[in-house]
Design a protein around this motif. Sequence first.
Motif, PDB file in Angstrom:
ATOM      1  N   PHE A   1       0.939  -1.061  -0.022  1.00  0.00           N
ATOM      2  CA  PHE A   1       0.090  -0.069   0.021  1.00  0.00           C
ATOM      3  C   PHE A   1       0.920   1.053   0.149  1.00  0.00           C
ATOM      4  O   PHE A   1       2.051   1.286   0.599  1.00  0.00           O
ATOM      5  N   THR A   2       0.364   2.339  -0.546  1.00  0.00           N
ATOM      6  CA  THR A   2       1.289   3.397  -0.892  1.00  0.00           C
ATOM      7  C   THR A   2       0.527   4.877  -0.552  1.00  0.00           C
ATOM      8  O   THR A   2      -0.819   4.781  -0.569  1.00  0.00           O
ATOM      9  N   THR A   3       1.226   5.731  -0.180  1.00  0.00           N
ATOM     10  CA  THR A   3       0.785   7.174   0.006  1.00  0.00           C
ATOM     11  C   THR A   3       0.649   8.031  -1.270  1.00  0.00           C
ATOM     12  O   THR A   3       1.684   7.949  -2.067  1.00  0.00           O
ATOM     13  N   ASP A   4      -0.360   8.691  -1.437  1.00  0.00           N
ATOM     14  CA  ASP A   4      -0.578   9.660  -2.619  1.00  0.00           C
ATOM     15  C   ASP A   4       0.562  10.725  -2.784  1.00  0.00           C
ATOM     16  O   ASP A   4       1.120  11.233  -1.561  1.00  0.00           O
ATOM     17  N   PRO A   5       1.147  11.228  -3.650  1.00  0.00           N
ATOM     18  CA  PRO A   5       2.148  12.113  -3.538  1.00  0.00           C
ATOM     19  C   PRO A   5       1.894  13.471  -2.969  1.00  0.00           C
ATOM     20  O   PRO A   5       2.684  14.040  -2.515  1.00  0.00           O
ATOM     21  N   GLU A   6       0.419  13.565  -3.301  1.00  0.00           N
ATOM     22  CA  GLU A   6       0.138  15.204  -2.695  1.00  0.00           C
ATOM     23  C   GLU A   6       0.244  15.051  -1.202  1.00  0.00           C
ATOM     24  O   GLU A   6       0.628  16.043  -0.610  1.00  0.00           O
ATOM     25  N   VAL A   7      -0.393  13.910  -0.729  1.00  0.00           N
ATOM     26  CA  VAL A   7      -0.475  13.794   0.950  1.00  0.00           C
ATOM     27  C   VAL A   7       1.322  13.780   1.353  1.00  0.00           C
ATOM     28  O   VAL A   7       1.556  14.366   2.336  1.00  0.00           O
ATOM     29  N   TYR A   8       2.045  13.222   0.591  1.00  0.00           N
ATOM     30  CA  TYR A   8       3.581  13.117   1.075  1.00  0.00           C
ATOM     31  C   TYR A   8       4.084  14.669   0.895  1.00  0.00           C
ATOM     32  O   TYR A   8       4.852  14.866   1.796  1.00  0.00           O
ATOM     33  N   GLY A   9       3.797  15.335  -0.212  1.00  0.00           N
ATOM     34  CA  GLY A   9       4.062  16.607  -0.049  1.00  0.00           C
ATOM     35  C   GLY A   9       3.723  17.435   0.959  1.00  0.00           C
ATOM     36  O   GLY A   9       4.320  18.452   1.425  1.00  0.00           O
ATOM     37  N   GLU A  10       2.601  17.350   1.543  1.00  0.00           N
ATOM     38  CA  GLU A  10       1.957  17.940   2.506  1.00  0.00           C
ATOM     39  C   GLU A  10       2.530  17.611   3.797  1.00  0.00           C
ATOM     40  O   GLU A  10       2.876  18.511   4.742  1.00  0.00           O
ATOM     41  N   ILE A  11       3.003  16.344   4.040  1.00  0.00           N
ATOM     42  CA  ILE A  11       3.717  15.799   5.096  1.00  0.00           C
ATOM     43  C   ILE A  11       5.100  16.780   5.130  1.00  0.00           C
ATOM     44  O   ILE A  11       5.490  17.467   6.188  1.00  0.00           O
ATOM     45  N   ILE A  12       5.787  16.633   3.810  1.00  0.00           N
ATOM     46  CA  ILE A  12       6.797  17.639   4.002  1.00  0.00           C
ATOM     47  C   ILE A  12       6.734  18.877   4.252  1.00  0.00           C
ATOM     48  O   ILE A  12       7.800  19.612   5.200  1.00  0.00           O
ATOM     49  N   ARG A  13       5.664  19.566   3.641  1.00  0.00           N
ATOM     50  CA  ARG A  13       5.572  20.991   4.170  1.00  0.00           C
ATOM     51  C   ARG A  13       5.314  21.327   5.441  1.00  0.00           C
ATOM     52  O   ARG A  13       5.472  22.330   5.978  1.00  0.00           O
ATOM     53  N   ARG A  14       4.560  20.421   6.408  1.00  0.00           N
ATOM     54  CA  ARG A  14       4.329  20.744   7.778  1.00  0.00           C
ATOM     55  C   ARG A  14       5.413  20.373   8.598  1.00  0.00           C
ATOM     56  O   ARG A  14       5.549  20.867   9.606  1.00  0.00           O
ATOM     57  N   ALA A  15       6.532  19.407   8.202  1.00  0.00           N
ATOM     58  CA  ALA A  15       7.691  19.093   9.035  1.00  0.00           C
ATOM     59  C   ALA A  15       8.488  20.272   8.969  1.00  0.00           C
ATOM     60  O   ALA A  15       8.894  20.891   8.163  1.00  0.00           O
ATOM     61  N   THR A  16       8.995  20.449  10.401  1.00  0.00           N
ATOM     62  CA  THR A  16      10.081  21.474  10.392  1.00  0.00           C
ATOM     63  C   THR A  16      11.292  20.864  11.296  1.00  0.00           C
ATOM     64  O   THR A  16      12.316  21.406  11.338  1.00  0.00           O
ATOM     65  N   GLY A  17      11.249  19.843  11.660  1.00  0.00           N
ATOM     66  CA  GLY A  17      12.184  19.191  12.646  1.00  0.00           C
ATOM     67  C   GLY A  17      13.327  18.482  11.718  1.00  0.00           C
ATOM     68  O   GLY A  17      14.497  18.294  12.243  1.00  0.00           O
ATOM     69  N   ALA A  18      13.133  18.009  10.634  1.00  0.00           N
ATOM     70  CA  ALA A  18      14.184  17.243   9.741  1.00  0.00           C
ATOM     71  C   ALA A  18      13.390  17.151   8.188  1.00  0.00           C
ATOM     72  O   ALA A  18      12.305  17.707   7.983  1.00  0.00           O
ATOM     73  N   PHE A  19      14.397  16.780   7.205  1.00  0.00           N
ATOM     74  CA  PHE A  19      13.973  16.921   6.023  1.00  0.00           C
ATOM     75  C   PHE A  19      14.243  15.300   5.472  1.00  0.00           C
ATOM     76  O   PHE A  19      15.015  14.738   5.862  1.00  0.00           O
ATOM     77  N   PRO A  20      13.440  14.800   4.475  1.00  0.00           N
ATOM     78  CA  PRO A  20      13.752  13.873   3.756  1.00  0.00           C
ATOM     79  C   PRO A  20      15.121  13.728   3.133  1.00  0.00           C
ATOM     80  O   PRO A  20      15.729  14.903   2.675  1.00  0.00           O
ATOM     81  N   VAL A  21      15.664  12.516   3.040  1.00  0.00           N
ATOM     82  CA  VAL A  21      17.014  12.555   2.731  1.00  0.00           C
ATOM     83  C   VAL A  21      17.215  11.654   1.457  1.00  0.00           C
ATOM     84  O   VAL A  21      16.857  10.502   1.358  1.00  0.00           O
ATOM     85  N   PRO A  22      17.754  12.374   0.478  1.00  0.00           N
ATOM     86  CA  PRO A  22      17.869  11.829  -1.044  1.00  0.00           C
ATOM     87  C   PRO A  22      18.783  10.728  -0.960  1.00  0.00           C
ATOM     88  O   PRO A  22      19.881  10.967  -0.468  1.00  0.00           O
ATOM     89  N   GLY A  23      18.899   9.732  -1.798  1.00  0.00           N
ATOM     90  CA  GLY A  23      19.592   8.694  -1.767  1.00  0.00           C
ATOM     91  C   GLY A  23      21.062   9.291  -2.439  1.00  0.00           C
ATOM     92  O   GLY A  23      20.854  10.111  -3.565  1.00  0.00           O
ATOM     93  N   ALA A  24      22.053   8.487  -2.139  1.00  0.00           N
ATOM     94  CA  ALA A  24      23.497   8.893  -2.834  1.00  0.00           C
ATOM     95  C   ALA A  24      24.170   7.912  -3.157  1.00  0.00           C
ATOM     96  O   ALA A  24      25.339   7.680  -3.456  1.00  0.00           O
ATOM     97  N   GLY A  25      23.381   6.865  -3.554  1.00  0.00           N
ATOM     98  CA  GLY A  25      24.269   5.537  -3.964  1.00  0.00           C
ATOM     99  C   GLY A  25      25.015   4.856  -2.914  1.00  0.00           C
ATOM    100  O   GLY A  25      25.854   4.104  -3.231  1.00  0.00           O
ATOM    101  N   GLY A  26      24.722   4.919  -1.704  1.00  0.00           N
ATOM    102  CA  GLY A  26      25.367   4.544  -0.495  1.00  0.00           C
ATOM    103  C   GLY A  26      26.737   5.388  -0.223  1.00  0.00           C
ATOM    104  O   GLY A  26      27.419   4.789   0.649  1.00  0.00           O
ATOM    105  N   ARG A  27      26.863   6.335  -1.047  1.00  0.00           N
ATOM    106  CA  ARG A  27      27.857   7.180  -0.639  1.00  0.00           C
ATOM    107  C   ARG A  27      27.619   8.079   0.637  1.00  0.00           C
ATOM    108  O   ARG A  27      26.669   8.486   0.961  1.00  0.00           O
ATOM    109  N   ARG A  28      28.467   8.455   1.361  1.00  0.00           N
ATOM    110  CA  ARG A  28      28.410   9.275   2.721  1.00  0.00           C
ATOM    111  C   ARG A  28      27.918  10.504   2.155  1.00  0.00           C
ATOM    112  O   ARG A  28      28.376  11.235   1.001  1.00  0.00           O
ATOM    113  N   ILE A  29      26.893  11.199   2.824  1.00  0.00           N
ATOM    114  CA  ILE A  29      26.295  12.194   2.570  1.00  0.00           C
ATOM    115  C   ILE A  29      26.934  13.429   3.439  1.00  0.00           C
ATOM    116  O   ILE A  29      26.988  13.191   4.517  1.00  0.00           O
ATOM    117  N   THR A  30      27.621  14.378   2.894  1.00  0.00           N
ATOM    118  CA  THR A  30      28.449  15.578   3.506  1.00  0.00           C
ATOM    119  C   THR A  30      27.542  17.063   3.486  1.00  0.00           C
ATOM    120  O   THR A  30      26.791  17.070   2.571  1.00  0.00           O
TER     121      THR A  30
END
Length: 288
Positions: free
Chosen positions: A259-288
């Motif tokens: 089961f999955t979440t609608d992208p618009e709902v996901y976007g609203e979750i991101i808009r409401r959050a202020t404590g952290a941000f989603p982390v984009p993948g970097a192919g297993g490389r360290r993110i700095t």
Amino acid sequence: MRIDLHAHSTASDGTDTPAELVRRAAGAGLDVVALTDHDTTHGHAEAIAALPEGLTLVTGAELSCRLGGAGVHLLAYLFDPEEPDLLAERELVRDDRVPRAHAMIAKLRELGVPITWERVARIAGDGSVGRPHIASALVDLGVVGSVSDAFTPEWLADGGRAYVEKHDSDPFEAIRLVKAAGGVAVLAHPAAPKRGETLPESALADLAAAGLDGIEVDHMDHDPATRARLRGLAGELGLLATGSSDYHGSHKTCVLGEFTTDPEVYGEIIRRATGAFPVPGAGGRRIT
């Protein structure tokens, strides 16, 4: 865009390590996955370090709460994991798991089950020990056929013969703490009767008034009629409607992205959050 906002790793009661989880999520064709282990964020660093390109990680946790006789699970997304009040509450809940597990093992032994703490601890590994680990031990011992078979009144279900209460957060206080930490609060699988007593709809309205952001509508434990009812209720209460697998690896039959979440709902979750941000993948490389 495929978004699964509820998954567990070996940091709590899943069977995949955080690194394995994100690799499986990418292999399942997901674009976004949330790591929501029970009352802990200990798996986040490993998941981030292994995050494949093309997959985004939403950091979170599933908070153990109780209202009256009903167990309540609160999915908290994108909160500040170091915010002291929420951190202290998570640690209080987590620290109570070990004495509770010992007490449940003692009850099972009184019932004639040759279970030991060493067996359960070995199954839990580095994770936060809980009922699913005890259930897995019962499977290994041949007492029950599956983990779900252990969650019955005969064994580990709420009020069951081997059940022991533990410290759970008040959901109203948990919502307050999550919001104060900049997070977004979504009620997990609120109408799953096989998990025990469920909340009445009046309580959902009260939680919405207290700041609840959403309801997990699309879930394997909700049949189509229940999903339709919850979706309508979410609309009436002004709540977001999410969907997810509640993936635990081999502990459950569900699969990532079931089961999955609608992208618009996901976007609203991101808009409401202020404590952290989603982390984009970097192919297993360290993110700095």
